[in-house]
Write a protein that holds these residues in place. Structure first.
Motif, PDB file in Angstrom:
ATOM      1  N   GLY A   1      -3.916  11.262  -6.557  1.00  0.00           N
ATOM      2  CA  GLY A   1      -2.980  11.494  -4.611  1.00  0.00           C
ATOM      3  C   GLY A   1      -2.806  10.267  -3.518  1.00  0.00           C
ATOM      4  N   THR A   2      -4.208   9.926  -3.727  1.00  0.00           N
ATOM      5  CA  THR A   2      -4.674   8.397  -3.205  1.00  0.00           C
ATOM      6  C   THR A   2      -3.604   7.464  -3.577  1.00  0.00           C
ATOM      7  OG1 THR A   2      -6.509  10.263  -2.334  1.00  0.00           O
ATOM      8  CG2 THR A   2      -6.432   7.142  -1.511  1.00  0.00           C
ATOM      9  N   PHE A   3      -4.027   7.773  -4.783  1.00  0.00           N
ATOM     10  CA  PHE A   3      -3.662   6.065  -5.455  1.00  0.00           C
ATOM     11  C   PHE A   3      -1.895   5.966  -5.782  1.00  0.00           C
ATOM     12  CE2 PHE A   3      -2.210   3.628  -8.825  1.00  0.00           C
ATOM     13  CZ  PHE A   3      -2.349   2.730  -8.877  1.00  0.00           C
ATOM     14  N   ILE A   4      -1.463   7.351  -5.354  1.00  0.00           N
ATOM     15  CA  ILE A   4       0.287   7.308  -5.261  1.00  0.00           C
ATOM     16  C   ILE A   4       0.306   7.230  -3.979  1.00  0.00           C
ATOM     17  CG2 ILE A   4       1.934   8.852  -5.561  1.00  0.00           C
ATOM     18  CD1 ILE A   4       0.455  10.315  -8.099  1.00  0.00           C
ATOM     19  N   GLY A   5      -0.459   7.625  -3.293  1.00  0.00           N
ATOM     20  CA  GLY A   5       0.283   7.360  -1.467  1.00  0.00           C
ATOM     21  C   GLY A   5       0.144   5.910  -1.344  1.00  0.00           C
ATOM     22  N   PHE A   6      -1.083   5.624  -1.294  1.00  0.00           N
ATOM     23  CA  PHE A   6      -1.725   3.618  -1.124  1.00  0.00           C
ATOM     24  C   PHE A   6       0.188   2.943  -1.494  1.00  0.00           C
ATOM     25  CE2 PHE A   6      -5.438   5.184  -0.493  1.00  0.00           C
ATOM     26  CZ  PHE A   6      -5.780   4.765   1.433  1.00  0.00           C
ATOM     27  N   ASN A   7       0.116   3.958  -3.531  1.00  0.00           N
ATOM     28  CA  ASN A   7       1.021   2.880  -3.062  1.00  0.00           C
ATOM     29  C   ASN A   7       2.328   2.868  -2.584  1.00  0.00           C
ATOM     30  OD1 ASN A   7       0.735   0.495  -5.910  1.00  0.00           O
ATOM     31  ND2 ASN A   7      -0.770   2.564  -5.871  1.00  0.00           N
ATOM     32  N   LEU A   8       3.298   3.947  -2.785  1.00  0.00           N
ATOM     33  CA  LEU A   8       4.396   4.386  -1.895  1.00  0.00           C
ATOM     34  C   LEU A   8       4.416   3.289  -0.825  1.00  0.00           C
ATOM     35  CD1 LEU A   8       4.279   8.030  -2.992  1.00  0.00           C
ATOM     36  CD2 LEU A   8       5.835   6.106  -3.793  1.00  0.00           C
ATOM     37  N   GLY A   9       3.203   3.558   0.312  1.00  0.00           N
ATOM     38  CA  GLY A   9       2.838   2.918   1.424  1.00  0.00           C
ATOM     39  C   GLY A   9       3.478   1.449   0.744  1.00  0.00           C
ATOM     40  N   TYR A  10       2.540   0.512  -0.226  1.00  0.00           N
ATOM     41  CA  TYR A  10       3.280  -0.798  -0.497  1.00  0.00           C
ATOM     42  C   TYR A  10       4.681  -1.063  -0.807  1.00  0.00           C
ATOM     43  CZ  TYR A  10      -2.234  -0.773  -0.630  1.00  0.00           C
ATOM     44  OH  TYR A  10      -3.366  -0.840  -0.247  1.00  0.00           O
ATOM     45  N   HIS A  11       5.011   0.019  -1.459  1.00  0.00           N
ATOM     46  CA  HIS A  11       6.286  -0.218  -1.756  1.00  0.00           C
ATOM     47  C   HIS A  11       7.452   0.065  -0.352  1.00  0.00           C
ATOM     48  CE1 HIS A  11      10.077   0.640  -4.485  1.00  0.00           C
ATOM     49  NE2 HIS A  11      10.220   1.352  -3.942  1.00  0.00           N
ATOM     50  N   THR A  12       7.086   0.704   0.060  1.00  0.00           N
ATOM     51  CA  THR A  12       7.796   0.965   1.246  1.00  0.00           C
ATOM     52  C   THR A  12       7.788  -0.449   2.348  1.00  0.00           C
ATOM     53  OG1 THR A  12       7.999   3.294   1.125  1.00  0.00           O
ATOM     54  CG2 THR A  12       7.973   2.641   3.256  1.00  0.00           C
ATOM     55  N   PHE A  13       6.083  -0.886   2.186  1.00  0.00           N
ATOM     56  CA  PHE A  13       6.070  -1.888   2.574  1.00  0.00           C
ATOM     57  C   PHE A  13       7.022  -3.088   2.714  1.00  0.00           C
ATOM     58  CE2 PHE A  13       3.090  -5.695   3.884  1.00  0.00           C
ATOM     59  CZ  PHE A  13       3.956  -5.880   5.136  1.00  0.00           C
ATOM     60  N   PHE A  14       7.048  -3.568   1.209  1.00  0.00           N
ATOM     61  CA  PHE A  14       7.425  -4.619   0.345  1.00  0.00           C
ATOM     62  C   PHE A  14       9.556  -4.637   1.065  1.00  0.00           C
ATOM     63  CE2 PHE A  14       3.497  -5.359  -2.231  1.00  0.00           C
ATOM     64  CZ  PHE A  14       2.630  -6.557  -0.901  1.00  0.00           C
ATOM     65  N   GLY A  15       9.265  -2.995   0.564  1.00  0.00           N
ATOM     66  CA  GLY A  15      11.029  -2.826   0.121  1.00  0.00           C
ATOM     67  C   GLY A  15      11.370  -3.426   1.906  1.00  0.00           C
ATOM     68  N   SER A  16      10.168  -2.970   3.156  1.00  0.00           N
ATOM     69  CA  SER A  16      11.224  -3.486   4.086  1.00  0.00           C
ATOM     70  C   SER A  16      11.248  -4.962   4.763  1.00  0.00           C
ATOM     71  CB  SER A  16      10.115  -3.147   5.501  1.00  0.00           C
ATOM     72  OG  SER A  16       8.622  -3.558   5.683  1.00  0.00           O
ATOM     73  N   LEU A  17      10.278  -5.627   3.685  1.00  0.00           N
ATOM     74  CA  LEU A  17      10.309  -7.525   3.495  1.00  0.00           C
ATOM     75  C   LEU A  17      11.163  -8.271   2.972  1.00  0.00           C
ATOM     76  CD1 LEU A  17       6.360  -7.786   3.517  1.00  0.00           C
ATOM     77  CD2 LEU A  17       7.840  -7.405   5.903  1.00  0.00           C
ATOM     78  N   LYS A  18      12.106  -6.988   2.485  1.00  0.00           N
ATOM     79  CA  LYS A  18      13.018  -7.475   1.340  1.00  0.00           C
ATOM     80  C   LYS A  18      12.009  -8.634   0.109  1.00  0.00           C
ATOM     81  CE  LYS A  18      15.756  -5.650   3.765  1.00  0.00           C
ATOM     82  NZ  LYS A  18      15.892  -4.544   4.073  1.00  0.00           N
ATOM     83  N   PHE A  19      11.300  -7.710   0.074  1.00  0.00           N
ATOM     84  CA  PHE A  19      10.386  -8.558  -1.079  1.00  0.00           C
ATOM     85  C   PHE A  19      11.392  -7.672  -2.795  1.00  0.00           C
ATOM     86  CE2 PHE A  19       6.358  -9.390   0.420  1.00  0.00           C
ATOM     87  CZ  PHE A  19       6.445 -10.551   1.130  1.00  0.00           C
ATOM     88  N   TYR A  20      11.840  -8.855  -3.916  1.00  0.00           N
ATOM     89  CA  TYR A  20      11.924  -8.389  -5.067  1.00  0.00           C
ATOM     90  C   TYR A  20      10.565  -8.224  -5.675  1.00  0.00           C
ATOM     91  CZ  TYR A  20      16.596  -9.251  -3.887  1.00  0.00           C
ATOM     92  OH  TYR A  20      17.657  -9.049  -3.759  1.00  0.00           O
TER      93      TYR A  20
END
Length: 105
Positions: A53-72
């Motif tokens: 759960g922690t791994f999934i949560g961290f990865n979802l957070g990273y995904h959200t952050f990178f999406g806000s930066l428009k990273f592909y």
């Protein structure tokens, strides 16, 4: 592949459940309740469930952050490391990672 994990013979029952856990955390966290955790306990220890759960949560957070930066995505569908320019050509103007994702089915 992962897009069809439910029907794929490449994943064990435990792996399919972990992928479902990831999908639910991303798209419908309210659906994760006692019954789902009981199913997780059939395959994982309490410590492993917390770690997963922690791994999934961290990865979802990273995904959200990178999406806000428009990273592909850094990798092509075949697993090659690619530049942002090549990734944009591969995934289009708004890849799923930037458009809120889709349910893996």
């Amino acid at each position: 592949g992962i897009a069809n994990f439910r029907d794929s013979p490449k994943f064990t029952a435990a792996e399919k459940l972990a992928l479902q856990y990831s999908e639910l955390m991303a798209l419908n966290p309210g659906a994760i309740g006692g019954e789902f955790y009981a199913e997780l306990r059939r395959h994982y220890t309490e410590a492993e469930i917390v770690e997963l759960g922690t791994f999934i949560g961290f990865n979802l957070g990273y995904h959200t952050f990178f999406g806000s930066l428009k990273f592909y995505p850094m990798f092509s569908p075949d697993g090659r490391l690619v530049s942002q320019q090549e990734s944009e050509q591969l995934y289009g103007a708004a890849p799923a990672s930037l458009a809120g994702g889709t349910r893996c089915e």
